[in-house]
Enzyme design. Sequence first.
Site, PDB file in Angstrom:
ATOM      1  N   CYS A  55      18.926  54.431 -38.292  1.00  0.00           N
ATOM      2  CA  CYS A  55      19.762  54.303 -39.668  1.00  0.00           C
ATOM      3  C   CYS A  55      21.191  54.238 -39.750  1.00  0.00           C
ATOM      4  CB  CYS A  55      19.187  55.699 -40.526  1.00  0.00           C
ATOM      5  SG  CYS A  55      19.751  57.324 -39.649  1.00  0.00           S
TER       6      CYS A  55
ATOM      7  N   ARG B 187      18.797  48.696 -47.254  1.00  0.00           N
ATOM      8  CA  ARG B 187      18.871  49.764 -48.330  1.00  0.00           C
ATOM      9  C   ARG B 187      19.168  49.444 -49.644  1.00  0.00           C
ATOM     10  NH1 ARG B 187      21.024  54.612 -46.105  1.00  0.00           N
ATOM     11  NH2 ARG B 187      20.836  55.240 -48.353  1.00  0.00           N
TER      12      ARG B 187
ATOM     13  N   ARG C 219      23.058  62.980 -52.598  1.00  0.00           N
ATOM     14  CA  ARG C 219      23.100  63.374 -51.386  1.00  0.00           C
ATOM     15  C   ARG C 219      23.590  64.730 -51.130  1.00  0.00           C
ATOM     16  NH1 ARG C 219      25.019  59.845 -46.317  1.00  0.00           N
ATOM     17  NH2 ARG C 219      23.036  58.957 -46.604  1.00  0.00           N
TER      18      ARG C 219
ATOM     19  N   HIS D  72      14.942  61.693 -46.146  1.00  0.00           N
ATOM     20  CA  HIS D  72      15.827  60.553 -46.458  1.00  0.00           C
ATOM     21  C   HIS D  72      14.882  59.406 -46.795  1.00  0.00           C
ATOM     22  CE1 HIS D  72      19.179  58.185 -46.455  1.00  0.00           C
ATOM     23  NE2 HIS D  72      19.639  58.095 -45.250  1.00  0.00           N
TER      24      HIS D  72
ATOM     25  N   ASP E 295      17.794  58.481 -33.807  1.00  0.00           N
ATOM     26  CA  ASP E 295      18.705  58.827 -34.855  1.00  0.00           C
ATOM     27  C   ASP E 295      19.722  59.778 -34.241  1.00  0.00           C
ATOM     28  OD1 ASP E 295      20.129  59.428 -37.169  1.00  0.00           O
ATOM     29  OD2 ASP E 295      18.594  60.830 -38.003  1.00  0.00           O
TER      30      ASP E 295
ATOM     31  N   GLN F 268      16.197  55.719 -47.003  1.00  0.00           N
ATOM     32  CA  GLN F 268      16.010  55.084 -45.568  1.00  0.00           C
ATOM     33  C   GLN F 268      14.802  54.458 -45.001  1.00  0.00           C
ATOM     34  OE1 GLN F 268      19.210  54.501 -43.590  1.00  0.00           O
ATOM     35  NE2 GLN F 268      17.617  53.177 -42.595  1.00  0.00           N
TER      36      GLN F 268
HETATM   37  N1  NVA Z   1      19.894  62.438 -39.725  1.00  0.00           N
HETATM   38  C1  NVA Z   1      21.191  61.963 -40.038  1.00  0.00           C
HETATM   39  C2  NVA Z   1      20.948  60.655 -40.939  1.00  0.00           C
HETATM   40  C3  NVA Z   1      22.233  59.783 -41.277  1.00  0.00           C
HETATM   41  C4  NVA Z   1      22.031  58.921 -42.267  1.00  0.00           C
HETATM   42  C5  NVA Z   1      22.073  62.818 -40.708  1.00  0.00           C
HETATM   43  O1  NVA Z   1      21.329  63.736 -41.640  1.00  0.00           O
HETATM   44  O2  NVA Z   1      23.133  62.977 -40.702  1.00  0.00           O
END
Ligand code: NVA
Length: 310
Positions: free
Chosen positions: A263, A291, A100, A127, A223, A130
């Site tokens: 998510c 997930r 990540r 992502h 989100d 997800q």
């Molecule tokens: N768009 C959010 C997703 C978190 C899982 C982020 O990047 O923080």
Amino acid sequence: MRHLLADDDLSPAEQAHLLDLAASMKGAPHVRQPLAGPRSVALIFDKPTLRTQVSFGVGVADLGGHPLLIDGALAGIGVRESVADVARVLGRQVAAVVWRTYAQQRLEQMAEHAGVPVVNALTDDYHPCQLLADLLTIREHRGRLAGLTVAFVGDAACNMGNSWLLAGTTAGMHVRLSGPDGYVPGPDMFARADAIAAVTGGSAAVVPDAVAAVSGADVVVTDTWVSMGKEDEAAERERVFGPWSLTSELLAHADPQAVVLHCLPAYRGKEIAAEVLDGPRSVVWDEAENRLHVQKAVLAWLLEAAQQDA
Ligand code: NVA
């Protein structure tokens, strides 16, 4: 060497195969042991995490392996040493790398030099893990994917908006993105989604008006308005995103059987009303559990492909 760096790394057939594999592994969590030994998988986090760390940690253990947690701040990848050098070191010792991070380019460099499969556990741009969990959850609740309409409301320009465009069209879905001016993906992303949709029968569109976007939708997604790394813009974002908040009034325009996805982490009263997140149409806890199952399928599939390459 196959990797999962962006949603459109998967063809429609591969995406469907991974969802089938995840569903079967969900029913038999310990049957596949591609990491028996145990072999290790590096789990590197440059940004905060809960679900991703837990689901990959549990998933690697379920697959017979050892999850090796690496704190990105301590490792200083690209600061203490180059991404390429880190990749070369990791690739000599682990079976796969899950990362990540911020820029997609960092992940691409890791994939270029690691010599083992690399999985995107969220970047600024995508992502994909997800999205596989989201698609599995929709399939479980609605029985199919192709032909369904999904409305994503809020910060459509974030990693989740991009991933929905690519993965949703790969699944043959009709993807509507709805957000304020300046908060939708650019033409390049739509060109990629349109090319996929031409093959799968899906579609991709910007529908700025939230009510129009949600009208008749089978799936409604939102989100956070403030993605990780955007904290400095929080005040401005909260000012502009208000009309795209997923309230029960907005959800009332969707298909009566619509499912709601998020998510997580969720901010009740901001991008989603508490009564929607905690209400009968919400499938977010199934989504969070899935997930684990999809990521195990991704790792098993990539490790098998790597073995065939070797
Ligand atoms: N768009 C959010 C997703 C978190 C899982 C982020 O990047 O923080």
